[in-house]
Design a protein around this motif. Structure first.
Motif, PDB file in Angstrom:
ATOM      1  N   ALA A 121       0.837  -1.208   0.000  1.00  0.00           N
ATOM      2  CA  ALA A 121       0.000   0.000   0.000  1.00  0.00           C
ATOM      3  C   ALA A 121       0.873   1.261   0.000  1.00  0.00           C
ATOM      4  O   ALA A 121       0.587   2.229  -0.716  1.00  0.00           O
ATOM      5  CB  ALA A 121      -0.940  -0.008   1.200  1.00  0.00           C
ATOM      6  N   PHE A 122       1.942   1.252   0.787  1.00  0.00           N
ATOM      7  CA  PHE A 122       2.857   2.396   0.821  1.00  0.00           C
ATOM      8  C   PHE A 122       3.479   2.617  -0.555  1.00  0.00           C
ATOM      9  O   PHE A 122       3.529   3.743  -1.057  1.00  0.00           O
ATOM     10  CB  PHE A 122       3.944   2.171   1.870  1.00  0.00           C
ATOM     11  CG  PHE A 122       5.019   3.219   1.852  1.00  0.00           C
ATOM     12  CD1 PHE A 122       4.796   4.464   2.416  1.00  0.00           C
ATOM     13  CD2 PHE A 122       6.252   2.976   1.255  1.00  0.00           C
ATOM     14  CE1 PHE A 122       5.771   5.459   2.393  1.00  0.00           C
ATOM     15  CE2 PHE A 122       7.227   3.949   1.225  1.00  0.00           C
ATOM     16  CZ  PHE A 122       6.990   5.188   1.791  1.00  0.00           C
ATOM     17  N   LEU A 123       3.951   1.554  -1.178  1.00  0.00           N
ATOM     18  CA  LEU A 123       4.572   1.666  -2.499  1.00  0.00           C
ATOM     19  C   LEU A 123       3.583   2.186  -3.533  1.00  0.00           C
ATOM     20  O   LEU A 123       3.941   2.993  -4.395  1.00  0.00           O
ATOM     21  CB  LEU A 123       5.131   0.307  -2.936  1.00  0.00           C
ATOM     22  CG  LEU A 123       6.313  -0.194  -2.120  1.00  0.00           C
ATOM     23  CD1 LEU A 123       6.567  -1.673  -2.398  1.00  0.00           C
ATOM     24  CD2 LEU A 123       7.565   0.639  -2.390  1.00  0.00           C
ATOM     25  N   THR A 124       2.345   1.747  -3.440  1.00  0.00           N
ATOM     26  CA  THR A 124       1.316   2.224  -4.367  1.00  0.00           C
ATOM     27  C   THR A 124       1.069   3.712  -4.168  1.00  0.00           C
ATOM     28  O   THR A 124       1.005   4.477  -5.139  1.00  0.00           O
ATOM     29  CB  THR A 124       0.013   1.418  -4.182  1.00  0.00           C
ATOM     30  OG1 THR A 124       0.295   0.041  -4.464  1.00  0.00           O
ATOM     31  CG2 THR A 124      -1.075   1.911  -5.117  1.00  0.00           C
ATOM     32  N   ARG A 125       0.950   4.139  -2.912  1.00  0.00           N
ATOM     33  CA  ARG A 125       0.752   5.577  -2.635  1.00  0.00           C
ATOM     34  C   ARG A 125       1.920   6.408  -3.156  1.00  0.00           C
ATOM     35  O   ARG A 125       1.742   7.527  -3.616  1.00  0.00           O
ATOM     36  CB  ARG A 125       0.575   5.824  -1.131  1.00  0.00           C
ATOM     37  CG  ARG A 125      -0.781   5.495  -0.596  1.00  0.00           C
ATOM     38  CD  ARG A 125      -0.984   6.014   0.824  1.00  0.00           C
ATOM     39  NE  ARG A 125       0.055   5.645   1.754  1.00  0.00           N
ATOM     40  CZ  ARG A 125       0.108   4.499   2.431  1.00  0.00           C
ATOM     41  NH1 ARG A 125      -0.832   3.594   2.272  1.00  0.00           N
ATOM     42  NH2 ARG A 125       1.096   4.262   3.286  1.00  0.00           N
ATOM     43  N   GLN A 126       3.119   5.859  -3.076  1.00  0.00           N
ATOM     44  CA  GLN A 126       4.317   6.572  -3.524  1.00  0.00           C
ATOM     45  C   GLN A 126       4.512   6.506  -5.042  1.00  0.00           C
ATOM     46  O   GLN A 126       5.405   7.143  -5.564  1.00  0.00           O
ATOM     47  CB  GLN A 126       5.559   6.002  -2.832  1.00  0.00           C
ATOM     48  CG  GLN A 126       5.581   6.199  -1.345  1.00  0.00           C
ATOM     49  CD  GLN A 126       5.593   7.667  -0.965  1.00  0.00           C
ATOM     50  OE1 GLN A 126       6.323   8.468  -1.546  1.00  0.00           O
ATOM     51  NE2 GLN A 126       4.783   8.037   0.006  1.00  0.00           N
ATOM     52  N   ARG A 127       3.701   5.692  -5.707  1.00  0.00           N
ATOM     53  CA  ARG A 127       3.806   5.483  -7.156  1.00  0.00           C
ATOM     54  C   ARG A 127       5.198   4.957  -7.520  1.00  0.00           C
ATOM     55  O   ARG A 127       5.858   5.439  -8.436  1.00  0.00           O
ATOM     56  CB  ARG A 127       3.469   6.750  -7.924  1.00  0.00           C
ATOM     57  CG  ARG A 127       2.060   7.223  -7.667  1.00  0.00           C
ATOM     58  CD  ARG A 127       1.658   8.326  -8.601  1.00  0.00           C
ATOM     59  NE  ARG A 127       0.286   8.716  -8.417  1.00  0.00           N
ATOM     60  CZ  ARG A 127      -0.772   8.071  -8.890  1.00  0.00           C
ATOM     61  NH1 ARG A 127      -0.615   6.973  -9.556  1.00  0.00           N
ATOM     62  NH2 ARG A 127      -1.995   8.507  -8.683  1.00  0.00           N
ATOM     63  N   ALA A 128       5.623   3.969  -6.758  1.00  0.00           N
ATOM     64  CA  ALA A 128       6.948   3.362  -6.919  1.00  0.00           C
ATOM     65  C   ALA A 128       6.922   2.333  -8.052  1.00  0.00           C
ATOM     66  O   ALA A 128       6.909   1.131  -7.830  1.00  0.00           O
ATOM     67  CB  ALA A 128       7.385   2.716  -5.609  1.00  0.00           C
ATOM     68  N   ALA A 129       6.903   2.840  -9.275  1.00  0.00           N
ATOM     69  CA  ALA A 129       6.791   1.990 -10.464  1.00  0.00           C
ATOM     70  C   ALA A 129       8.168   1.502 -10.912  1.00  0.00           C
ATOM     71  O   ALA A 129       8.579   1.715 -12.050  1.00  0.00           O
ATOM     72  CB  ALA A 129       6.069   2.746 -11.574  1.00  0.00           C
ATOM     73  N   PHE A 130       8.887   0.878 -10.003  1.00  0.00           N
ATOM     74  CA  PHE A 130      10.173   0.254 -10.313  1.00  0.00           C
ATOM     75  C   PHE A 130      10.191  -1.082  -9.601  1.00  0.00           C
ATOM     76  O   PHE A 130       9.158  -1.518  -9.076  1.00  0.00           O
ATOM     77  CB  PHE A 130      11.357   1.148  -9.919  1.00  0.00           C
ATOM     78  CG  PHE A 130      11.217   1.895  -8.620  1.00  0.00           C
ATOM     79  CD1 PHE A 130      11.370   1.252  -7.404  1.00  0.00           C
ATOM     80  CD2 PHE A 130      10.933   3.251  -8.620  1.00  0.00           C
ATOM     81  CE1 PHE A 130      11.252   1.946  -6.202  1.00  0.00           C
ATOM     82  CE2 PHE A 130      10.815   3.959  -7.423  1.00  0.00           C
ATOM     83  CZ  PHE A 130      10.977   3.297  -6.210  1.00  0.00           C
ATOM     84  N   ARG A 131      11.303  -1.762  -9.566  1.00  0.00           N
ATOM     85  CA  ARG A 131      11.389  -3.090  -8.956  1.00  0.00           C
ATOM     86  C   ARG A 131      11.272  -2.977  -7.441  1.00  0.00           C
ATOM     87  O   ARG A 131      12.093  -2.319  -6.791  1.00  0.00           O
ATOM     88  CB  ARG A 131      12.716  -3.747  -9.342  1.00  0.00           C
ATOM     89  CG  ARG A 131      12.903  -5.145  -8.816  1.00  0.00           C
ATOM     90  CD  ARG A 131      12.023  -6.128  -9.538  1.00  0.00           C
ATOM     91  NE  ARG A 131      12.389  -7.492  -9.162  1.00  0.00           N
ATOM     92  CZ  ARG A 131      11.511  -8.406  -8.789  1.00  0.00           C
ATOM     93  NH1 ARG A 131      10.236  -8.134  -8.776  1.00  0.00           N
ATOM     94  NH2 ARG A 131      11.918  -9.613  -8.470  1.00  0.00           N
TER      95      ARG A 131
END
Length: 163
Positions: free
Chosen positions: A98-108
């Motif tokens: 969920a944190f990565l999605t909020r941060q828009r972490a579109a990498f590995r």
């Protein structure tokens, strides 16, 4: 005049379209598999961010890493985020995703399946934050433990992507 007023009100009242969500994945990998992945990225500058949802400084600096990815990925930067949240804790796994999605972490993005003792011994640390920077030949050129200055990291990334 009424038509102009109606058009103006319609524009003001119309909600802006939401930005589509970033394609964010969080895959489980072992420490050994992570090393293999990093070796396979030879030819790229690789920034590895070791973090956890329990780590406030990790989450504080994460937007700077996302921004570096967006700015330098076309110049050869690969960002890999490594969550060290407990691998057998489903709630922690979901919180990390969920944190990565909020941060828009579109990498590995990966979460280590190994227990903390494994990565703590290998990296010789007790916990995150920890950032590694590898050059295009796969050599470790910088390591930051604890809080770091994102501007300093970006200067190193910029120099390496120019080579």
């Amino acid at each position: 005049m009424r038509t102009l007023l109606a058009l103006t009100l319609g524009l003001v009242a119309a909600p802006l379209p939401a930005e589509p969500p970033a394609d964010v994945r969080l895959d489980q990998v072992s420490y050994a598999d992570l090393l293999g992945e990093l070796k396979a990225r030879k030819g790229q500058v690789v920034l590895v961010d070791v973090w956890g949802t329990f780590c406030a400084p990790c989450k504080e600096k994460f937007p700077a890493l996302v921004a570096m990815h967006q700015k330098y990925n076309r110049r050869g930067l690969a960002v890999v985020s490594v969550s060290v949240d407990p691998p057998d804790d489903a709630d922690a796994h979901e919180a990390a995703r969920a944190f990565l999605t909020r941060q828009r972490a579109a990498f590995r993005n990966v979460i280590l399946t190994d227990k903390a003792e494994v990565w703590q011994a290998k990296w010789q640390i007790e916990g995150p934050p920890l950032v590694f920077l590898f050059d295009k030949q796969g050599r470790l050129v910088a390591k930051w433990e604890g809080k770091f200055n994102p501007d300093e990291v970006e200067k190193r990334v910029a120099a390496l992507t120019e080579e």
